[in-house]
Write a protein that holds these residues in place. Sequence first.
Motif, short mmCIF file in Angstrom:
data_model
loop_
_atom_site.label_atom_id
_atom_site.label_comp_id
_atom_site.label_asym_id
_atom_site.label_seq_id
_atom_site.Cartn_x
_atom_site.Cartn_y
_atom_site.Cartn_z
N MET A 1 18.49 -4.22 -5.72
CA MET A 1 17.97 -5.52 -5.29
C MET A 1 17.26 -6.19 -6.46
O MET A 1 16.53 -5.53 -7.21
N ALA A 2 17.47 -7.48 -6.63
CA ALA A 2 16.83 -8.24 -7.70
C ALA A 2 15.69 -9.07 -7.12
O ALA A 2 15.76 -9.51 -5.96
N TYR A 3 14.65 -9.29 -7.93
CA TYR A 3 13.45 -9.99 -7.47
C TYR A 3 13.11 -11.14 -8.41
O TYR A 3 13.29 -11.05 -9.63
N TYR A 4 12.59 -12.21 -7.81
CA TYR A 4 12.38 -13.45 -8.55
C TYR A 4 10.99 -14.01 -8.24
O TYR A 4 10.49 -13.91 -7.11
N LEU A 5 10.39 -14.63 -9.26
CA LEU A 5 9.04 -15.19 -9.14
C LEU A 5 9.06 -16.66 -9.50
O LEU A 5 9.63 -17.06 -10.52
N GLY A 6 8.43 -17.47 -8.66
CA GLY A 6 8.22 -18.89 -8.98
C GLY A 6 6.74 -19.17 -9.04
O GLY A 6 5.97 -18.68 -8.21
N ILE A 7 6.32 -19.96 -10.03
CA ILE A 7 4.90 -20.30 -10.19
C ILE A 7 4.76 -21.80 -10.34
O ILE A 7 5.49 -22.45 -11.10
N ASP A 8 3.82 -22.36 -9.61
CA ASP A 8 3.42 -23.76 -9.73
C ASP A 8 2.00 -23.76 -10.28
O ASP A 8 1.05 -23.43 -9.57
N GLY A 9 1.86 -24.09 -11.56
CA GLY A 9 0.54 -24.10 -12.19
C GLY A 9 0.05 -25.51 -12.37
O GLY A 9 0.44 -26.21 -13.32
N GLY A 10 -0.80 -25.97 -11.48
CA GLY A 10 -1.33 -27.33 -11.54
C GLY A 10 -2.72 -27.38 -12.13
O GLY A 10 -3.29 -26.35 -12.51
N GLY A 11 -3.27 -28.59 -12.19
CA GLY A 11 -4.59 -28.76 -12.78
C GLY A 11 -5.72 -28.23 -11.93
O GLY A 11 -6.82 -28.00 -12.44
N SER A 12 -5.48 -28.03 -10.62
CA SER A 12 -6.54 -27.55 -9.74
C SER A 12 -6.21 -26.23 -9.07
O SER A 12 -7.09 -25.55 -8.56
N LYS A 13 -4.92 -25.84 -9.08
CA LYS A 13 -4.53 -24.60 -8.42
C LYS A 13 -3.27 -24.05 -9.05
O LYS A 13 -2.51 -24.76 -9.70
N THR A 14 -3.06 -22.74 -8.83
CA THR A 14 -1.83 -22.08 -9.24
C THR A 14 -1.30 -21.30 -8.06
O THR A 14 -2.03 -20.51 -7.46
N TYR A 15 -0.05 -21.53 -7.69
CA TYR A 15 0.60 -20.82 -6.60
C TYR A 15 1.72 -19.96 -7.17
O TYR A 15 2.42 -20.35 -8.10
N ALA A 16 1.92 -18.78 -6.57
CA ALA A 16 3.00 -17.87 -6.97
C ALA A 16 3.73 -17.37 -5.73
O ALA A 16 3.09 -17.03 -4.73
N LEU A 17 5.07 -17.32 -5.80
CA LEU A 17 5.90 -16.78 -4.73
C LEU A 17 6.92 -15.82 -5.31
O LEU A 17 7.49 -16.09 -6.38
N ILE A 18 7.18 -14.74 -4.60
CA ILE A 18 8.21 -13.79 -4.99
C ILE A 18 9.22 -13.68 -3.86
O ILE A 18 8.85 -13.60 -2.68
N CYS A 19 10.50 -13.66 -4.22
CA CYS A 19 11.55 -13.44 -3.23
C CYS A 19 12.60 -12.49 -3.79
O CYS A 19 12.64 -12.21 -5.00
N ASP A 20 13.46 -12.00 -2.90
CA ASP A 20 14.60 -11.21 -3.36
C ASP A 20 15.80 -12.13 -3.50
O ASP A 20 15.69 -13.35 -3.28
#
Length: 331
Positions: A1-20
């Motif tokens: 199984m392969a795994y992937y990460l997305g990051i939204d790094g803004g000026g006030s917050k940073t969000y991270a999500l991982i999915c397969d």
Amino acid sequence: MAYYLGIDGGGSKTYALICDEQGRILGKGRSGNGNHQTSVTQAENNIREAASMALAEAGLRLDQLRQAYLGLAGADRQTDYNILHPMIRRIGFTQYTISGDTMIGLRAGTDRPYGVALICGTGTNAAGRNPQGRHFQCGGFDYMYGDFGGGGALNIEVFRTVIRAWDGREAPTLLTVPLLKLLGYERVEDMYDDFLDHGKQVPLDAARLLFPAAAEGDAAALAILNRQGVELGKAAAAVIHRLGMENDEFDVVLAGSVLTRGDRGWIRGPIEQAVHEAAPGGAVVTLSTEPVVGALWSALESDGITVSQGMYETMRAYREFELIPTTTRQE
């Protein structure tokens, strides 16, 4: 199984999500400012923290990721990337792509991997990617470099409009009373003197006063919002022409609080007109999906995986980060 990460790094917050590879969300994390232009150290620590939280929830290590895609505020020019690549490698990323946060907003707002995005929040930005994968950014800096508007400039427009109505250079405006109330003054003269004497700055909240005034037909408010729409329309047209998209079908994604909260077409109307004139196949849409989802889709696509219609339909409904559901990783 392969795994992937997305990051939204803004000026006030940073969000991270991982999915397969099937799009199941396995972990998420959040932290503070991810814009290196504010502080490289702070941005590095916050991106590391958000990614670590998502990895921990997913039960994964950083080296188990097949691909990561980071949409970062401030990733505008080569000088920025010269700072960002060493910073991201220090965190431990090896297989990754960095883009500006405009591009993940674009990806989150359309079912195509190409199109144009317009952001109008605190500032403005315009960027696009054509079907061949070529990218172009127009603006994203400030008035001196060709931009107009965003909350960080519209607030000044509100303030100066009230001043010009008070001193007789312009007609009276419905912006006067709500601005005085917002800033805590009885008279424009008192506000004028206090701001001059103490070098005060107009708060960003002043920009939101434009919408109720426009709804009541205030000519000054309508003129400011129309100018914002015309300027954003010019930026969209510039991106379309630079990328040779005049004959393509694509979405122009509107993002940012000025465009998504309060506008009743005063800004959107001139944008739609400019887009139609530049590319009849361009459709203006408003972003409703969390931009970090666009980062996750981009991570999948960077590894050659096509976002399926089912995956798209499921994930585009993720409109609030805190409400995005996660599932247990399957070995």
